[in-house]
Motif scaffolding. Structure first.
Motif, PDB file in Angstrom:
ATOM      1  N   TYR A 296     -18.647 -60.290 -60.152  1.00 36.35           N
ATOM      2  CA  TYR A 296     -20.079 -60.564 -60.097  1.00 36.35           C
ATOM      3  C   TYR A 296     -20.747 -59.715 -59.012  1.00 36.35           C
ATOM      4  N   LEU A 297     -20.086 -59.568 -57.880  1.00 40.25           N
ATOM      5  CA  LEU A 297     -20.633 -58.745 -56.813  1.00 40.25           C
ATOM      6  C   LEU A 297     -20.713 -57.281 -57.238  1.00 40.25           C
ATOM      7  N   ASN A 298     -19.764 -56.861 -58.061  1.00 40.70           N
ATOM      8  CA  ASN A 298     -19.717 -55.448 -58.456  1.00 40.70           C
ATOM      9  C   ASN A 298     -20.663 -55.086 -59.595  1.00 40.70           C
ATOM     10  N   ILE A 299     -21.235 -56.081 -60.286  1.00 39.75           N
ATOM     11  CA  ILE A 299     -22.292 -55.736 -61.247  1.00 39.75           C
ATOM     12  C   ILE A 299     -23.642 -55.656 -60.539  1.00 39.75           C
ATOM     13  N   SER A 300     -23.650 -56.055 -59.257  1.00 39.94           N
ATOM     14  CA  SER A 300     -24.886 -56.058 -58.474  1.00 39.94           C
ATOM     15  C   SER A 300     -25.139 -54.674 -57.891  1.00 39.94           C
ATOM     16  N   ASP A 301     -26.409 -54.370 -57.685  1.00 39.68           N
ATOM     17  CA  ASP A 301     -26.799 -53.109 -57.048  1.00 39.68           C
ATOM     18  C   ASP A 301     -27.033 -53.297 -55.550  1.00 39.68           C
ATOM     19  N   VAL A 302     -27.481 -54.488 -55.170  1.00 44.12           N
ATOM     20  CA  VAL A 302     -27.737 -54.829 -53.771  1.00 44.12           C
ATOM     21  C   VAL A 302     -27.292 -56.265 -53.549  1.00 44.12           C
TER      22      VAL A 302
END
Length: 424
Positions: A296-302
Protein backbone atom coordinates in the motif's frame (compact mmCIF):
# COMPACT_ATOMS: atom_id res chain seq x y z
CA UNK A 1 19.30 -14.32 30.11
CA UNK A 2 15.65 -14.77 31.00
CA UNK A 3 13.75 -11.67 29.96
CA UNK A 4 10.13 -10.76 30.71
CA UNK A 5 8.60 -8.08 28.49
CA UNK A 6 5.40 -6.29 29.46
CA UNK A 7 3.57 -4.44 26.72
CA UNK A 8 -0.13 -3.63 26.50
CA UNK A 9 0.05 -3.78 22.69
CA UNK A 10 1.60 -6.59 20.63
CA UNK A 11 1.31 -8.53 17.38
CA UNK A 12 -1.10 -9.14 15.62
CA UNK A 13 -2.18 -5.61 16.53
CA UNK A 14 -0.69 -2.99 14.21
CA UNK A 15 1.40 -0.05 15.41
CA UNK A 16 4.79 1.30 16.38
CA UNK A 17 4.71 -0.28 19.85
CA UNK A 18 3.87 -3.70 18.48
CA UNK A 19 6.70 -3.57 15.93
CA UNK A 20 9.27 -2.26 18.43
CA UNK A 21 8.65 -4.96 21.03
CA UNK A 22 8.26 -7.76 18.48
CA UNK A 23 11.61 -6.89 16.87
CA UNK A 24 13.36 -6.53 20.24
CA UNK A 25 12.05 -9.94 21.36
CA UNK A 26 12.83 -11.62 18.05
CA UNK A 27 16.42 -10.34 17.96
CA UNK A 28 17.08 -11.17 21.61
CA UNK A 29 15.96 -14.74 20.95
CA UNK A 30 18.32 -14.90 17.97
CA UNK A 31 21.11 -13.98 20.39
CA UNK A 32 20.24 -17.02 22.53
CA UNK A 33 18.10 -15.42 25.24
CA UNK A 34 14.76 -16.65 26.58
CA UNK A 35 11.99 -14.08 26.12
CA UNK A 36 8.44 -14.08 27.46
CA UNK A 37 5.93 -11.38 26.53
CA UNK A 38 2.82 -10.58 28.59
CA UNK A 39 0.33 -8.57 26.56
CA UNK A 40 -3.40 -7.98 26.14
CA UNK A 41 -5.82 -10.02 24.06
CA UNK A 42 -5.86 -8.32 20.62
CA UNK A 43 -8.44 -5.50 20.41
CA UNK A 44 -6.59 -2.31 19.46
CA UNK A 45 -7.55 0.18 18.08
CA UNK A 46 -11.28 -0.54 17.66
CA UNK A 47 -11.83 -1.94 21.17
CA UNK A 48 -13.33 -5.28 20.15
CA UNK A 49 -11.54 -8.42 21.37
CA UNK A 50 -10.77 -10.79 18.51
CA UNK A 51 -13.26 -13.65 18.46
CA UNK A 52 -10.78 -16.47 19.19
CA UNK A 53 -9.69 -14.72 22.42
CA UNK A 54 -13.08 -13.84 23.86
CA UNK A 55 -14.20 -15.26 27.19
CA UNK A 56 -10.73 -16.23 28.45
CA UNK A 57 -8.60 -14.65 31.18
CA UNK A 58 -5.21 -16.03 30.16
CA UNK A 59 -4.05 -17.49 26.85
CA UNK A 60 -0.58 -18.88 26.25
CA UNK A 61 0.80 -19.19 22.73
CA UNK A 62 4.01 -18.94 20.75
CA UNK A 63 4.73 -16.27 18.13
CA UNK A 64 7.96 -16.78 16.14
CA UNK A 65 9.63 -18.55 19.09
CA UNK A 66 8.44 -15.82 21.49
CA UNK A 67 6.49 -17.20 24.45
CA UNK A 68 3.40 -14.98 24.68
CA UNK A 69 0.85 -14.78 27.49
CA UNK A 70 -2.26 -12.79 26.58
CA UNK A 71 -4.49 -11.44 29.33
CA UNK A 72 -8.07 -10.21 29.39
CA UNK A 73 -8.58 -6.44 29.41
CA UNK A 74 -11.55 -4.09 29.71
CA UNK A 75 -11.83 -3.33 25.97
CA UNK A 76 -14.65 -1.08 24.78
CA UNK A 77 -15.40 0.64 21.49
CA UNK A 78 -16.46 3.82 23.28
CA UNK A 79 -13.21 5.63 24.15
CA UNK A 80 -14.29 7.83 27.05
CA UNK A 81 -12.14 8.61 30.09
CA UNK A 82 -13.62 5.90 32.35
CA UNK A 83 -13.23 3.17 29.74
CA UNK A 84 -9.65 4.18 29.03
CA UNK A 85 -8.69 4.08 32.71
CA UNK A 86 -10.39 0.70 33.21
CA UNK A 87 -8.64 -0.54 30.06
CA UNK A 88 -5.22 0.46 31.42
CA UNK A 89 -5.86 -0.70 34.99
CA UNK A 90 -7.22 -4.08 33.87
CA UNK A 91 -4.01 -4.77 31.96
CA UNK A 92 -1.90 -3.66 34.93
CA UNK A 93 -3.68 -6.05 37.31
CA UNK A 94 -3.97 -8.98 34.90
CA UNK A 95 -0.36 -8.72 33.68
CA UNK A 96 0.89 -8.60 37.29
CA UNK A 97 -0.97 -11.80 38.19
CA UNK A 98 0.09 -13.49 34.94
CA UNK A 99 3.71 -12.71 35.76
CA UNK A 100 3.30 -13.77 39.38
CA UNK A 101 1.80 -17.12 38.37
CA UNK A 102 4.69 -17.76 35.99
CA UNK A 103 7.11 -19.89 37.99
CA UNK A 104 10.77 -19.07 38.26
CA UNK A 105 12.62 -15.78 38.20
CA UNK A 106 13.69 -13.41 35.45
CA UNK A 107 16.95 -11.55 35.04
CA UNK A 108 15.30 -8.56 33.34
CA UNK A 109 11.76 -7.18 33.68
CA UNK A 110 11.24 -4.85 30.70
CA UNK A 111 8.08 -2.70 30.70
CA UNK A 112 7.17 -0.38 27.84
CA UNK A 113 5.06 2.72 28.43
CA UNK A 114 2.56 4.19 27.70
CA UNK A 115 0.29 3.48 29.34
CA UNK A 116 2.22 4.27 32.49
CA UNK A 117 0.43 1.51 34.41
CA UNK A 118 2.48 -1.07 32.50
CA UNK A 119 5.46 0.28 34.39
CA UNK A 120 3.70 -0.25 37.72
CA UNK A 121 3.15 -3.92 36.91
CA UNK A 122 6.76 -4.25 35.76
CA UNK A 123 8.16 -2.62 38.88
CA UNK A 124 6.11 -4.83 41.22
CA UNK A 125 7.06 -7.97 39.30
CA UNK A 126 10.74 -7.01 39.45
CA UNK A 127 10.46 -7.15 43.26
CA UNK A 128 8.72 -10.54 43.33
CA UNK A 129 10.83 -12.05 40.52
CA UNK A 130 14.11 -10.48 41.72
CA UNK A 131 14.94 -9.12 38.28
CA UNK A 132 16.31 -5.75 37.16
CA UNK A 133 13.50 -3.36 36.23
CA UNK A 134 13.94 -1.56 32.88
CA UNK A 135 11.40 1.06 31.82
CA UNK A 136 10.98 1.82 28.10
CA UNK A 137 9.45 5.30 27.56
CA UNK A 138 7.85 5.68 24.11
CA UNK A 139 5.54 8.52 25.03
CA UNK A 140 5.30 11.16 27.76
CA UNK A 141 2.36 10.21 29.95
CA UNK A 142 0.53 11.99 31.54
CA UNK A 143 2.00 15.04 29.71
CA UNK A 144 0.72 13.96 26.27
CA UNK A 145 -2.71 12.94 27.59
CA UNK A 146 -3.05 16.33 29.28
CA UNK A 147 -2.05 18.16 26.07
CA UNK A 148 -4.67 16.21 24.10
CA UNK A 149 -7.41 16.99 26.61
CA UNK A 150 -7.81 13.30 27.48
CA UNK A 151 -6.78 14.00 31.07
CA UNK A 152 -7.94 17.12 32.91
CA UNK A 153 -8.72 16.06 36.51
CA UNK A 154 -6.03 17.74 38.63
CA UNK A 155 -6.02 15.02 41.29
CA UNK A 156 -5.56 12.27 38.72
CA UNK A 157 -2.81 14.24 36.97
CA UNK A 158 -1.05 14.71 40.32
CA UNK A 159 -1.33 10.98 41.05
CA UNK A 160 -0.09 10.05 37.57
CA UNK A 161 2.90 12.37 37.88
CA UNK A 162 3.67 10.86 41.29
CA UNK A 163 3.63 7.34 39.80
CA UNK A 164 5.80 8.59 36.93
CA UNK A 165 8.47 9.89 39.33
CA UNK A 166 8.41 6.70 41.43
CA UNK A 167 9.01 4.58 38.34
CA UNK A 168 11.83 6.83 37.11
CA UNK A 169 13.45 6.71 40.54
CA UNK A 170 13.27 2.92 40.94
CA UNK A 171 14.14 1.72 37.44
CA UNK A 172 17.58 0.15 37.10
CA UNK A 173 17.62 1.69 33.62
CA UNK A 174 15.30 3.92 31.60
CA UNK A 175 15.17 3.80 27.81
CA UNK A 176 13.80 6.75 25.84
CA UNK A 177 13.00 6.88 22.12
CA UNK A 178 13.96 10.56 21.68
CA UNK A 179 16.61 12.84 23.15
CA UNK A 180 13.84 15.21 24.21
CA UNK A 181 12.34 12.40 26.27
CA UNK A 182 15.75 11.86 27.92
CA UNK A 183 15.79 15.50 29.02
CA UNK A 184 12.20 15.33 30.24
CA UNK A 185 12.84 12.20 32.31
CA UNK A 186 15.97 13.73 33.86
CA UNK A 187 13.93 16.79 34.88
CA UNK A 188 11.20 14.61 36.41
CA UNK A 189 13.20 12.49 38.82
CA UNK A 190 15.22 10.23 36.54
CA UNK A 191 18.95 9.74 37.14
CA UNK A 192 20.74 11.01 34.00
CA UNK A 193 23.30 8.20 34.32
CA UNK A 194 20.56 5.56 34.03
CA UNK A 195 18.78 7.10 31.02
CA UNK A 196 19.62 5.57 27.64
CA UNK A 197 18.64 6.75 24.17
CA UNK A 198 17.43 3.91 21.92
CA UNK A 199 15.23 5.43 19.19
CA UNK A 200 12.65 3.81 16.98
CA UNK A 201 13.74 2.60 13.57
CA UNK A 202 12.72 0.48 10.64
CA UNK A 203 12.73 -3.16 9.62
CA UNK A 204 14.33 -3.32 6.18
CA UNK A 205 12.83 -6.76 5.45
CA UNK A 206 9.31 -5.28 5.71
CA UNK A 207 9.69 -1.69 4.51
CA UNK A 208 11.44 -1.46 1.16
CA UNK A 209 10.80 -0.12 -2.35
CA UNK A 210 8.55 -2.26 -4.57
CA UNK A 211 7.04 -1.87 -8.01
CA UNK A 212 3.54 -0.37 -7.55
CA UNK A 213 0.74 -2.92 -7.98
CA UNK A 214 -1.66 -1.47 -10.55
CA UNK A 215 -4.31 -4.02 -9.61
CA UNK A 216 -4.27 -2.76 -6.04
CA UNK A 217 -4.67 0.82 -7.30
CA UNK A 218 -7.65 -0.27 -9.39
CA UNK A 219 -9.27 -2.08 -6.47
CA UNK A 220 -9.07 1.13 -4.43
CA UNK A 221 -10.44 3.26 -7.25
CA UNK A 222 -7.15 5.15 -7.46
CA UNK A 223 -5.75 4.14 -10.85
CA UNK A 224 -4.14 7.09 -12.61
CA UNK A 225 -4.18 9.23 -9.43
CA UNK A 226 -1.31 10.91 -7.57
CA UNK A 227 -1.78 9.18 -4.20
CA UNK A 228 -0.92 10.95 -0.93
CA UNK A 229 -1.22 8.46 1.94
CA UNK A 230 -1.53 8.60 5.70
CA UNK A 231 -1.19 5.11 7.23
CA UNK A 232 -1.57 4.50 10.94
CA UNK A 233 -3.87 5.10 13.89
CA UNK A 234 -6.55 7.68 13.14
CA UNK A 235 -6.40 9.27 16.57
CA UNK A 236 -6.58 12.62 18.33
CA UNK A 237 -2.79 13.07 18.48
CA UNK A 238 -2.35 13.01 14.70
CA UNK A 239 -4.23 16.26 13.95
CA UNK A 240 -5.83 14.67 10.89
CA UNK A 241 -8.65 17.18 10.52
CA UNK A 242 -6.09 19.49 8.88
CA UNK A 243 -5.38 16.90 6.17
CA UNK A 244 -9.08 16.85 5.25
CA UNK A 245 -9.05 20.63 4.92
CA UNK A 246 -5.88 20.39 2.80
CA UNK A 247 -7.84 18.01 0.54
CA UNK A 248 -10.53 20.70 0.26
CA UNK A 249 -7.93 23.15 -1.07
CA UNK A 250 -6.78 20.50 -3.56
CA UNK A 251 -10.23 19.58 -4.88
CA UNK A 252 -9.58 21.29 -8.23
CA UNK A 253 -6.56 19.02 -8.85
CA UNK A 254 -8.47 16.09 -10.30
CA UNK A 255 -5.55 13.65 -10.20
CA UNK A 256 -4.54 14.20 -6.55
CA UNK A 257 -6.15 11.87 -4.00
CA UNK A 258 -5.65 11.53 -0.23
CA UNK A 259 -5.78 7.99 1.15
CA UNK A 260 -6.24 7.23 4.87
CA UNK A 261 -5.31 3.67 5.86
CA UNK A 262 -6.15 2.57 9.39
CA UNK A 263 -8.69 2.70 12.18
CA UNK A 264 -9.00 4.65 15.39
CA UNK A 265 -11.20 6.89 17.54
CA UNK A 266 -11.23 9.78 15.01
CA UNK A 267 -12.11 7.77 11.91
CA UNK A 268 -15.86 8.28 12.13
CA UNK A 269 -15.55 12.05 12.58
CA UNK A 270 -13.03 12.28 9.70
CA UNK A 271 -15.44 10.45 7.40
CA UNK A 272 -18.24 12.76 8.51
CA UNK A 273 -16.06 15.84 7.91
CA UNK A 274 -15.21 14.58 4.42
CA UNK A 275 -18.87 14.04 3.64
CA UNK A 276 -19.81 17.44 5.07
CA UNK A 277 -17.26 19.16 2.82
CA UNK A 278 -18.48 17.07 -0.15
CA UNK A 279 -14.99 15.93 -1.06
CA UNK A 280 -14.48 13.24 -3.68
CA UNK A 281 -10.68 13.23 -3.42
CA UNK A 282 -10.45 11.58 0.03
CA UNK A 283 -10.53 7.79 0.45
CA UNK A 284 -10.59 5.61 3.58
CA UNK A 285 -9.35 2.04 3.88
CA UNK A 286 -9.40 -0.29 6.92
CA UNK A 287 -6.32 -1.13 8.93
CA UNK A 288 -3.80 -3.31 7.07
CA UNK A 289 -1.57 -5.91 8.82
CA UNK A 290 2.07 -4.82 9.01
CA UNK A 291 3.21 -7.68 6.74
CA UNK A 292 0.95 -6.34 3.95
CA UNK A 293 1.23 -2.57 4.45
CA UNK A 294 4.34 -2.20 2.28
CA UNK A 295 2.44 -2.78 -0.95
CA UNK A 296 0.00 0.00 0.00
CA UNK A 297 2.85 2.38 0.79
CA UNK A 298 4.47 1.57 -2.55
CA UNK A 299 1.41 2.46 -4.63
CA UNK A 300 1.59 5.89 -2.97
CA UNK A 301 3.44 8.84 -4.47
CA UNK A 302 3.80 10.76 -1.19
CA UNK A 303 3.51 9.63 2.45
CA UNK A 304 2.25 11.82 5.29
CA UNK A 305 3.42 12.01 8.92
CA UNK A 306 1.56 14.40 11.22
CA UNK A 307 0.91 15.29 14.87
CA UNK A 308 -1.14 17.98 16.59
CA UNK A 309 0.23 21.47 17.00
CA UNK A 310 1.25 21.37 20.67
CA UNK A 311 4.70 22.02 22.24
CA UNK A 312 4.60 18.64 24.03
CA UNK A 313 4.94 16.91 20.65
CA UNK A 314 8.18 18.73 19.81
CA UNK A 315 10.05 15.94 21.58
CA UNK A 316 8.19 13.17 19.71
CA UNK A 317 9.47 11.26 16.69
CA UNK A 318 6.73 9.19 14.99
CA UNK A 319 8.25 5.83 14.14
CA UNK A 320 6.33 5.71 10.86
CA UNK A 321 8.69 8.42 9.60
CA UNK A 322 11.52 5.86 9.56
CA UNK A 323 9.40 3.15 7.93
CA UNK A 324 8.22 5.55 5.23
CA UNK A 325 11.80 6.62 4.52
CA UNK A 326 12.79 2.97 4.09
CA UNK A 327 10.19 2.63 1.32
CA UNK A 328 12.04 5.24 -0.72
CA UNK A 329 9.02 7.54 -0.92
CA UNK A 330 9.02 11.34 -0.43
CA UNK A 331 7.46 12.42 2.85
CA UNK A 332 5.55 15.45 4.03
CA UNK A 333 6.31 15.82 7.72
CA UNK A 334 3.96 17.91 9.85
CA UNK A 335 5.75 17.54 13.18
CA UNK A 336 8.10 20.11 14.72
CA UNK A 337 11.09 19.79 17.03
CA UNK A 338 13.37 16.74 17.14
CA UNK A 339 11.55 14.88 14.35
CA UNK A 340 11.91 17.88 12.05
CA UNK A 341 15.67 18.13 12.72
CA UNK A 342 16.22 14.48 11.82
CA UNK A 343 13.93 14.75 8.80
CA UNK A 344 15.68 17.80 7.39
CA UNK A 345 19.09 16.17 7.96
CA UNK A 346 17.87 13.29 5.80
CA UNK A 347 16.51 15.53 3.03
CA UNK A 348 13.57 13.13 2.79
CA UNK A 349 10.82 15.53 1.76
CA UNK A 350 9.02 18.73 2.69
CA UNK A 351 8.23 19.99 6.19
CA UNK A 352 4.88 21.71 6.84
CA UNK A 353 3.89 23.33 10.16
CA UNK A 354 1.58 21.08 12.23
CA UNK A 355 -2.14 21.53 11.50
CA UNK A 356 -1.41 24.16 8.83
CA UNK A 357 -3.52 22.89 5.94
CA UNK A 358 -2.50 25.76 3.63
CA UNK A 359 1.17 24.79 3.75
CA UNK A 360 0.26 21.12 3.67
CA UNK A 361 -1.63 21.58 0.40
CA UNK A 362 1.24 23.68 -1.02
CA UNK A 363 3.71 20.88 -0.18
CA UNK A 364 1.50 18.30 -1.92
CA UNK A 365 1.23 20.49 -5.03
CA UNK A 366 4.98 21.05 -5.11
CA UNK A 367 5.71 17.32 -5.06
CA UNK A 368 2.92 16.62 -7.55
CA UNK A 369 4.47 19.05 -10.01
CA UNK A 370 8.09 17.92 -9.51
CA UNK A 371 8.70 14.17 -10.10
CA UNK A 372 12.47 14.69 -9.90
CA UNK A 373 12.14 16.16 -6.42
CA UNK A 374 9.98 13.19 -5.38
CA UNK A 375 12.57 10.75 -6.62
CA UNK A 376 15.48 12.56 -4.94
CA UNK A 377 13.72 12.87 -1.58
CA UNK A 378 12.81 9.18 -1.66
CA UNK A 379 16.40 8.14 -2.36
CA UNK A 380 17.75 10.48 0.34
CA UNK A 381 15.37 9.17 2.97
CA UNK A 382 16.05 5.49 2.31
CA UNK A 383 19.82 5.96 2.33
CA UNK A 384 19.64 7.95 5.56
CA UNK A 385 17.39 5.61 7.53
CA UNK A 386 19.24 2.42 6.59
CA UNK A 387 22.47 4.01 7.73
CA UNK A 388 21.17 5.38 11.03
CA UNK A 389 17.93 3.77 12.27
CA UNK A 390 17.97 -0.04 12.04
CA UNK A 391 15.85 -2.12 14.43
CA UNK A 392 18.52 -4.84 14.44
CA UNK A 393 21.20 -2.39 15.56
CA UNK A 394 18.91 -1.00 18.26
CA UNK A 395 18.20 -4.51 19.55
CA UNK A 396 21.94 -4.97 19.89
CA UNK A 397 22.14 -1.83 22.04
CA UNK A 398 19.32 -3.15 24.21
CA UNK A 399 21.06 -6.49 24.74
CA UNK A 400 24.29 -4.71 25.65
CA UNK A 401 22.43 -2.66 28.25
CA UNK A 402 20.85 -5.78 29.75
CA UNK A 403 24.28 -7.42 30.02
CA UNK A 404 25.69 -4.35 31.75
CA UNK A 405 22.92 -4.47 34.33
CA UNK A 406 23.60 -8.11 35.09
CA UNK A 407 27.34 -7.43 35.30
CA UNK A 408 26.59 -4.71 37.85
CA UNK A 409 24.60 -7.26 39.87
CA UNK A 410 27.47 -9.72 39.85
CA UNK A 411 30.00 -7.04 40.82
CA UNK A 412 27.74 -5.88 43.64
CA UNK A 413 27.28 -9.48 44.88
CA UNK A 414 31.03 -10.10 44.87
CA UNK A 415 31.54 -6.86 46.79
CA UNK A 416 28.95 -7.88 49.39
CA UNK A 417 30.55 -11.31 49.84
CA UNK A 418 34.00 -9.74 50.18
CA UNK A 419 32.73 -7.28 52.78
CA UNK A 420 31.04 -10.10 54.71
CA UNK A 421 34.25 -12.13 54.66
CA UNK A 422 36.28 -9.17 55.95
CA UNK A 423 33.75 -8.53 58.70
CA UNK A 424 33.97 -12.15 59.80
Amino acid sequence: MKILMLTQYFYPEVGATQTRIYEFARNLIKCGHEVTVITEVPNHPIGIIHEQYQGRLFIREEVDSISVTRVWVWARQKKNFLNRILFYLSYMVMSFFAGLLDRGRYDIIFATSPPLFVGVSGYLLSIFKRGRFVLDVRDLWPAAATALGELSNKRIIFLAEKIERILYKNAAAIIAVTRGFCDYIASHGGDRGRIHYIPNGTVEEIFRPLEPENELKRSLGLEGRFIVTFAGTLGIAQGLWSLIHAAKLLRHYSKIALLFIGDGPMKKSLIELTAGLRLNNVFFHPQVPVNHINQYLNISDVLLVSLKDDPVFNSFIPSKMFDFMACGKPIILSVDGEARRIFESAGAGIWAPPENFYEMSDAIIRLYEDPALCRQCGENGRRFVLGNFSRTEQSGKLEKLFRQLLDEDQTRSRGTLRQAALSA
